[in-house]
Scaffold this motif. Structure first.
Motif, PDB file in Angstrom:
ATOM      1  N   PHE A  62      46.196  46.237  41.447  1.00 22.92           N
ATOM      2  CA  PHE A  62      45.304  45.221  42.005  1.00 22.92           C
ATOM      3  C   PHE A  62      43.951  45.813  42.367  1.00 22.92           C
ATOM      4  N   ASN A  63      42.882  45.045  42.145  1.00 22.25           N
ATOM      5  CA  ASN A  63      41.636  45.366  42.832  1.00 22.25           C
ATOM      6  C   ASN A  63      41.626  44.592  44.147  1.00 22.25           C
ATOM      7  N   SER A  64      40.600  44.778  44.947  1.00 22.21           N
ATOM      8  CA  SER A  64      40.607  44.196  46.296  1.00 22.21           C
ATOM      9  C   SER A  64      40.629  42.670  46.257  1.00 22.21           C
ATOM     10  N   ASP A  65      39.945  42.075  45.279  1.00 28.13           N
ATOM     11  CA  ASP A  65      39.944  40.615  45.179  1.00 28.13           C
ATOM     12  C   ASP A  65      41.323  40.094  44.775  1.00 28.13           C
ATOM     13  N   GLU A  66      41.964  40.782  43.844  1.00 32.27           N
ATOM     14  CA  GLU A  66      43.279  40.344  43.379  1.00 32.27           C
ATOM     15  C   GLU A  66      44.316  40.415  44.498  1.00 32.27           C
ATOM     16  N   LEU A  67      44.174  41.415  45.361  1.00 31.50           N
ATOM     17  CA  LEU A  67      45.112  41.562  46.470  1.00 31.50           C
ATOM     18  C   LEU A  67      45.007  40.393  47.448  1.00 31.50           C
ATOM     19  N   LEU A  68      43.837  39.777  47.484  1.00 28.54           N
ATOM     20  CA  LEU A  68      43.640  38.615  48.351  1.00 28.54           C
ATOM     21  C   LEU A  68      44.097  37.315  47.694  1.00 28.54           C
ATOM     22  N   ALA A  69      44.441  37.394  46.403  1.00 27.03           N
ATOM     23  CA  ALA A  69      44.789  36.191  45.649  1.00 27.03           C
ATOM     24  C   ALA A  69      46.282  36.146  45.321  1.00 27.03           C
ATOM     25  N   LEU A  70      47.119  36.720  46.160  1.00 21.31           N
ATOM     26  CA  LEU A  70      48.562  36.733  45.895  1.00 21.31           C
ATOM     27  C   LEU A  70      49.167  35.331  45.819  1.00 21.31           C
ATOM     28  N   GLN A 113      41.593  45.422  31.265  1.00 19.79           N
ATOM     29  CA  GLN A 113      40.789  44.778  30.226  1.00 19.79           C
ATOM     30  C   GLN A 113      41.258  43.352  29.941  1.00 19.79           C
ATOM     31  N   ALA A 114      42.555  43.123  30.104  1.00 12.93           N
ATOM     32  CA  ALA A 114      43.097  41.783  29.858  1.00 12.93           C
ATOM     33  C   ALA A 114      42.695  40.791  30.946  1.00 12.93           C
ATOM     34  N   GLY A 115      42.298  41.322  32.107  1.00 16.17           N
ATOM     35  CA  GLY A 115      41.922  40.446  33.213  1.00 16.17           C
ATOM     36  C   GLY A 115      42.855  40.530  34.397  1.00 16.17           C
ATOM     37  N   GLY A 116      43.665  41.582  34.443  1.00 17.30           N
ATOM     38  CA  GLY A 116      44.571  41.778  35.578  1.00 17.30           C
ATOM     39  C   GLY A 116      45.990  41.377  35.250  1.00 17.30           C
ATOM     40  N   GLN A 117      46.875  41.587  36.223  1.00 19.02           N
ATOM     41  CA  GLN A 117      48.302  41.358  35.992  1.00 19.02           C
ATOM     42  C   GLN A 117      48.607  39.882  35.691  1.00 19.02           C
ATOM     43  N   ARG A 118      47.833  38.988  36.278  1.00 18.34           N
ATOM     44  CA  ARG A 118      48.038  37.560  36.012  1.00 18.34           C
ATOM     45  C   ARG A 118      47.884  37.255  34.525  1.00 18.34           C
ATOM     46  N   ALA A 119      46.967  37.964  33.866  1.00 18.68           N
ATOM     47  CA  ALA A 119      46.713  37.728  32.442  1.00 18.68           C
ATOM     48  C   ALA A 119      47.857  38.208  31.556  1.00 18.68           C
ATOM     49  N   MET A 120      48.736  39.067  32.093  1.00 23.24           N
ATOM     50  CA  MET A 120      49.869  39.559  31.305  1.00 23.24           C
ATOM     51  C   MET A 120      51.070  38.618  31.356  1.00 23.24           C
ATOM     52  N   LEU A 121      51.051  37.647  32.237  1.00 25.51           N
ATOM     53  CA  LEU A 121      52.216  36.761  32.407  1.00 25.51           C
ATOM     54  C   LEU A 121      52.561  35.977  31.140  1.00 25.51           C
ATOM     55  N   PRO A 122      51.574  35.437  30.394  1.00 24.74           N
ATOM     56  CA  PRO A 122      51.944  34.724  29.160  1.00 24.74           C
ATOM     57  C   PRO A 122      52.617  35.626  28.129  1.00 24.74           C
TER      58      PRO A 122
END
Length: 256
Positions: A52-60, A26-35
């Motif tokens: 990860f969803n499939s798109d996030e796995l491609l955005a490492l 809901q926050a927008g993925g693991q990247r959104a938890m970094l702050p």
């Protein structure tokens, strides 16, 4: 690139899964938890492949850049066993090692799986040498994560001078019917990372809770493990102000 060494002192990592898979989504993925994690004063983040969803796995690469911009260290956890049911090395291990490198992770974490003999360990050594990535093996909540197979694996690594260390998940020992204290006595010298969580009885099993919400054995157990090993927060982090909640436990684990 940020790298950890024992001379840096104890580091506190926050496992993204501690916030719950749905909360992270809901926050927008693991990247959104970094702050949240950086704002709480943590030293680093454990990124979980299963979130990860499939798109996030491609955005490492973009995730790696965000982690570095936040001034955080990173480690990478794949929900996979090192050894398959037939005792062979997991054929996907090179992919996980590559992903960990893309993240500039300090190490890749996997579970043990069906370790039966030392025959695949030379191939494992070659893979690790080629990747340059550190590997840590965790005691999970399956029979393969019991103390006996973990001890056998650790002894084989020692005998073969294989540079593989252990993640000691404090609570998981109860799920497999072992004593966390006995595990610490046998495995502590090989532990390079600690998953901090307490476990309390829940229905017919256990549930993970914060160590200050359970009896003293859990904080005492930390004292039996290497003082300089990074500590990962893997118990549930919940509340209206996640940064404040996270900060409380970052500070607790730094001080204990």
């Amino acid at each position: 690139m940020l790298r950890w060494s024992p001379k840096m002192g104890r580091k506190i990592m926050v496992v993204t899964a501690a916030y719950g898979a749905e909360q992270v989504r809901q926050a927008g993925g693991q990247r959104a938890m970094l702050p949240v994690i950086a704002g709480a004063g943590a030293d680093g983040v454990e990124i979980r492949r299963e979130l990860f969803n499939s798109d996030e796995l491609l955005a490492l690469p973009a995730l790696s850049e965000s982690i570095e911009l936040m001034g955080l260290l990173a480690c990478y956890s794949a929900p996979a066993a090192l050894f398959m049911a037939d005792g062979t090395l997991n054929p996907d291990l090179p992919r996980y090692l590559s992903e960990a490198n893309t993240l500039n992770a300090l190490w890749l974490k996997v579970s043990l799986g069906h370790f039966s003999d030392t025959q695949p360990l030379d191939a494992l050594r070659a893979l690790l040498n080629a990747s340059g990535m550190a590997l840590v093996v965790e005691n999970d909540q399956t029979d393969c994560g019991q103390l006996a197979p973990m001890r056998r694996f650790q002894a084989s690594c020692r005998e073969m001078a294989l540079p593989v260390t252990l993640t000691f998940d404090m609570g998981n020992w109860l799920w497999v019917g072992d004593s966390p204290e006995e595990a610490a006595r046998h495995l502590a010298p090989a532990v390079s990372y600690i998953h901090v969580k307490a476990a309390v009885p829940h229905k017919d099993n256990f549930r993970a809770v914060a160590p200050d919400r359970a009896d003293a054995r859990w904080l005492d157990l930390l004292g039996q493990l290497p003082a300089g090993a990074p500590r990962g927060i893997e118990f549930p982090l919940e509340g209206a102000d996640l940064t404040a909640v996270t900060r409380h436990y970052v500070n607790l684990l730094r001080e204990e």
